[in-house]
Design a protein around this motif. Structure first.
Motif, PDB file in Angstrom:
ATOM      1  N   ASN A  47      -6.503   2.952  -8.856  1.00 32.55           N
ATOM      2  CA  ASN A  47      -7.578   1.987  -9.071  1.00 32.55           C
ATOM      3  C   ASN A  47      -8.917   2.707  -8.976  1.00 32.55           C
ATOM      4  O   ASN A  47      -9.093   3.589  -8.139  1.00 32.55           O
ATOM      5  N   LEU A  48      -9.853   2.292  -9.804  1.00 36.78           N
ATOM      6  CA  LEU A  48     -11.151   2.970  -9.855  1.00 36.78           C
ATOM      7  C   LEU A  48     -11.886   2.949  -8.521  1.00 36.78           C
ATOM      8  O   LEU A  48     -12.595   3.895  -8.193  1.00 36.78           O
ATOM      9  N   ASP A  49     -11.722   1.902  -7.734  1.00 39.94           N
ATOM     10  CA  ASP A  49     -12.444   1.822  -6.462  1.00 39.94           C
ATOM     11  C   ASP A  49     -11.908   2.793  -5.418  1.00 39.94           C
ATOM     12  O   ASP A  49     -12.582   3.075  -4.437  1.00 39.94           O
ATOM     13  N   ARG A  50     -10.703   3.323  -5.612  1.00 44.35           N
ATOM     14  CA  ARG A  50     -10.145   4.288  -4.667  1.00 44.35           C
ATOM     15  C   ARG A  50     -10.431   5.739  -5.035  1.00 44.35           C
ATOM     16  O   ARG A  50     -10.189   6.639  -4.235  1.00 44.35           O
ATOM     17  N   ILE A  51     -10.946   5.992  -6.218  1.00 39.59           N
ATOM     18  CA  ILE A  51     -11.185   7.362  -6.664  1.00 39.59           C
ATOM     19  C   ILE A  51     -12.188   8.097  -5.774  1.00 39.59           C
ATOM     20  O   ILE A  51     -11.944   9.257  -5.424  1.00 39.59           O
ATOM     21  N   VAL A  64     -11.509  11.740  -3.949  1.00 42.25           N
ATOM     22  CA  VAL A  64     -12.384  12.913  -4.087  1.00 42.25           C
ATOM     23  C   VAL A  64     -12.772  13.432  -2.700  1.00 42.25           C
ATOM     24  O   VAL A  64     -12.712  14.638  -2.434  1.00 42.25           O
ATOM     25  N   ARG A  65     -13.162  12.519  -1.797  1.00 37.92           N
ATOM     26  CA  ARG A  65     -13.541  12.951  -0.444  1.00 37.92           C
ATOM     27  C   ARG A  65     -12.365  13.589   0.285  1.00 37.92           C
ATOM     28  O   ARG A  65     -12.518  14.597   0.969  1.00 37.92           O
ATOM     29  N   ASN A  66     -11.173  13.012   0.139  1.00 39.31           N
ATOM     30  CA  ASN A  66     -10.008  13.581   0.806  1.00 39.31           C
ATOM     31  C   ASN A  66      -9.623  14.927   0.209  1.00 39.31           C
ATOM     32  O   ASN A  66      -9.179  15.827   0.928  1.00 39.31           O
ATOM     33  N   ARG A  67      -9.792  15.092  -1.094  1.00 42.04           N
ATOM     34  CA  ARG A  67      -9.493  16.373  -1.726  1.00 42.04           C
ATOM     35  C   ARG A  67     -10.452  17.453  -1.244  1.00 42.04           C
ATOM     36  O   ARG A  67     -10.067  18.576  -0.987  1.00 42.04           O
ATOM     37  N   VAL A  68     -11.720  17.101  -1.089  1.00 42.44           N
ATOM     38  CA  VAL A  68     -12.708  18.066  -0.599  1.00 42.44           C
ATOM     39  C   VAL A  68     -12.381  18.494   0.829  1.00 42.44           C
ATOM     40  O   VAL A  68     -12.635  19.632   1.219  1.00 42.44           O
ATOM     41  N   ALA A  69     -11.773  17.604   1.598  1.00 37.43           N
ATOM     42  CA  ALA A  69     -11.438  17.917   2.990  1.00 37.43           C
ATOM     43  C   ALA A  69     -10.280  18.905   3.110  1.00 37.43           C
ATOM     44  O   ALA A  69     -10.092  19.506   4.162  1.00 37.43           O
ATOM     45  N   ALA A 109       3.121  11.080  -4.586  1.00 39.94           N
ATOM     46  CA  ALA A 109       2.732  11.463  -3.223  1.00 39.94           C
ATOM     47  C   ALA A 109       1.256  11.843  -3.158  1.00 39.94           C
ATOM     48  O   ALA A 109       0.554  11.485  -2.202  1.00 39.94           O
ATOM     49  N   LEU A 110       0.774  12.559  -4.167  1.00 41.25           N
ATOM     50  CA  LEU A 110      -0.655  12.909  -4.208  1.00 41.25           C
ATOM     51  C   LEU A 110      -1.523  11.661  -4.283  1.00 41.25           C
ATOM     52  O   LEU A 110      -2.560  11.585  -3.629  1.00 41.25           O
ATOM     53  N   GLU A 111      -1.103  10.695  -5.094  1.00 37.83           N
ATOM     54  CA  GLU A 111      -1.879   9.459  -5.206  1.00 37.83           C
ATOM     55  C   GLU A 111      -1.994   8.773  -3.848  1.00 37.83           C
ATOM     56  O   GLU A 111      -3.070   8.338  -3.450  1.00 37.83           O
ATOM     57  N   HIS A 112      -0.897   8.698  -3.123  1.00 38.61           N
ATOM     58  CA  HIS A 112      -0.930   8.059  -1.804  1.00 38.61           C
ATOM     59  C   HIS A 112      -1.668   8.900  -0.777  1.00 38.61           C
ATOM     60  O   HIS A 112      -2.454   8.378   0.010  1.00 38.61           O
ATOM     61  N   ALA A 113      -1.431  10.195  -0.791  1.00 35.19           N
ATOM     62  CA  ALA A 113      -2.040  11.064   0.219  1.00 35.19           C
ATOM     63  C   ALA A 113      -3.553  11.148   0.070  1.00 35.19           C
ATOM     64  O   ALA A 113      -4.284  11.134   1.068  1.00 35.19           O
ATOM     65  N   LEU A 114      -4.030  11.235  -1.136  1.00 39.37           N
ATOM     66  CA  LEU A 114      -5.470  11.390  -1.339  1.00 39.37           C
ATOM     67  C   LEU A 114      -6.196  10.057  -1.493  1.00 39.37           C
ATOM     68  O   LEU A 114      -7.389   9.979  -1.228  1.00 39.37           O
ATOM     69  N   GLY A 115      -5.511   9.014  -1.897  1.00 38.25           N
ATOM     70  CA  GLY A 115      -6.192   7.782  -2.219  1.00 38.25           C
ATOM     71  C   GLY A 115      -6.141   6.679  -1.192  1.00 38.25           C
ATOM     72  O   GLY A 115      -6.801   5.659  -1.359  1.00 38.25           O
ATOM     73  N   ASP A 116      -5.389   6.845  -0.128  1.00 43.36           N
ATOM     74  CA  ASP A 116      -5.213   5.728   0.793  1.00 43.36           C
ATOM     75  C   ASP A 116      -6.363   5.532   1.759  1.00 43.36           C
ATOM     76  O   ASP A 116      -6.978   4.495   1.801  1.00 43.36           O
ATOM     77  N   VAL A 117      -6.660   6.515   2.570  1.00 44.94           N
ATOM     78  CA  VAL A 117      -7.642   6.340   3.635  1.00 44.94           C
ATOM     79  C   VAL A 117      -8.521   7.581   3.724  1.00 44.94           C
ATOM     80  O   VAL A 117      -8.021   8.694   3.652  1.00 44.94           O
ATOM     81  N   VAL A 118      -9.805   7.343   3.881  1.00 42.85           N
ATOM     82  CA  VAL A 118     -10.703   8.465   4.124  1.00 42.85           C
ATOM     83  C   VAL A 118     -10.441   8.968   5.534  1.00 42.85           C
ATOM     84  O   VAL A 118     -10.430   8.189   6.481  1.00 42.85           O
TER      85      VAL A 118
END
Length: 103
Positions: free
Chosen positions: A20-24, A28-33, A63-72
């Motif tokens: 979903n667009l609102d989770r992108i 991004v923040r989780n990927r940077v971390a 798994a990537l979608e869940h790992a990066l998109g769920d929670v900051v």
């Protein structure tokens, strides 16, 4: 351009391809971390298992979608700290001096 940049961007692209667009922004923040080694490892595992064109939403890509998109991560830590503080406060006995607030 370094080839590793493409691998790192693939990890993000695979994570957000069905998100979903609102989770992108969260993704991004989780990927940077993540550390570079972690992103490279994730690329290798995902590319090997589900790197094909028709593999969206399966295996490592899901798994990537869940790992990066769920929670900051920082928000999750704030919630834990608040919950821990609240539990600590609730365990302390209180004295109701005004009589209008039940214990």
């Amino acid at each position: 351009m370094d080839r590793l940049l493409g691998e790192e961007l693939c990890v993000l692209a695979w994570a957000v391809e069905r998100m979903n667009l609102d989770r992108i922004p969260v993704a991004v923040r989780n990927r940077v971390a993540l550390r570079p080694e972690e992103r490279w490892w994730l690329f290798g595992m995902t590319a090997m298992g589900t790197g094909g064109v028709l593999d969206a939403g399966r295996g490592w890509r899901a798994a990537l979608e869940h790992a990066l998109g769920d929670v900051v991560q920082s928000e999750m830590l704030e919630i834990r700290a608040h919950r821990s503080q609240r539990l600590h406060e609730d365990s302390q006995p209180r004295l109701n001096l005004f009589g209008d607030d039940p214990l």
